[in-house]
Design an enzyme around this catalytic site. Sequence first.
Site, mmCIF file in Angstrom:
data_model
loop_
_atom_site.group_PDB
_atom_site.id
_atom_site.type_symbol
_atom_site.label_atom_id
_atom_site.label_comp_id
_atom_site.label_asym_id
_atom_site.label_seq_id
_atom_site.Cartn_x
_atom_site.Cartn_y
_atom_site.Cartn_z
ATOM 1 N N SER A 1 0.848 -1.194 0.000
ATOM 2 C CA SER A 1 0.000 0.000 0.000
ATOM 3 C C SER A 1 0.877 1.235 0.000
ATOM 4 C CB SER A 1 -0.901 0.018 1.235
ATOM 5 O OG SER A 1 -1.603 1.245 1.323
ATOM 6 N N TYR B 1 -2.552 -0.123 9.922
ATOM 7 C CA TYR B 1 -2.551 -0.729 8.588
ATOM 8 C C TYR B 1 -1.304 -0.305 7.829
ATOM 9 C CZ TYR B 1 -4.079 -1.344 3.693
ATOM 10 O OH TYR B 1 -4.168 -1.673 2.363
#
Length: 242
Positions: free
Chosen positions: A137, A151
């Site tokens: 990501s 995250y």
Amino acid sequence: MRTLITGGTRGIGAAVARRLAADGHDLVLGYASDDAAAEHTAQACRALGARCATVRADVTTDAGIDELFAASGELTGVVNNAGATLHIGPLADTPPDVVRATIELNLTSAVLVARAAVRAMGRSRGGAGGVLVNIGSGAATLGSPGEYVQYAAAKAGVDTLTVGLAHEVAGDGVRVVGVAPGIIDTTIHADAGEPGRVARVGPLVPLGRAGTPDEVAGAVAWLLSEEASYVTGTTVRVAGGR
């Protein structure tokens, strides 16, 4: 070519599945719970000429990973895609069990799937060689303050996994690469509790919009192809300039 995609029936995973089906891959699509989405994506891939199997398995468990790989047969590619943000908000307001679940899914499970991929594809273990694509990501380098730093931290670990494992297995016929999507228009935002997040943050990207799953799928397809045969240990950023 036979490729396993974890989280392969929705969002980015489904787009990758359709693109790889069009490119001639046979597919195994792992998924957690959405049977309807699994059947829809599998049918789309079969319509593109691919042989496509679906396996419902929980990759946060050892048994789930073992089941998924046992059902996959001989593989030449693995897309390590399963993940979710699970929550949006400051870390101090995120329940501890959500923090743990986020790291378990996005990092621990990713490492264990990568382990299984090397065991399946490594030539020293009887495999044919192949490519592992870890889906990271853009959050890994931005930190995502106020959104989901847990995250982001987990995905930073995935980037490190890509580098270290690539060096470890380069001589065993396995390339390890990554793709780091930015803000992509999928249900991941609604699943975490903010359906309007794409509209909120998309315009903040230098290109002025969120990306699409198909734009990520193109990068994954290239990394799996022979055109990327000299690429390993690196992560391609698909994040609109962020």
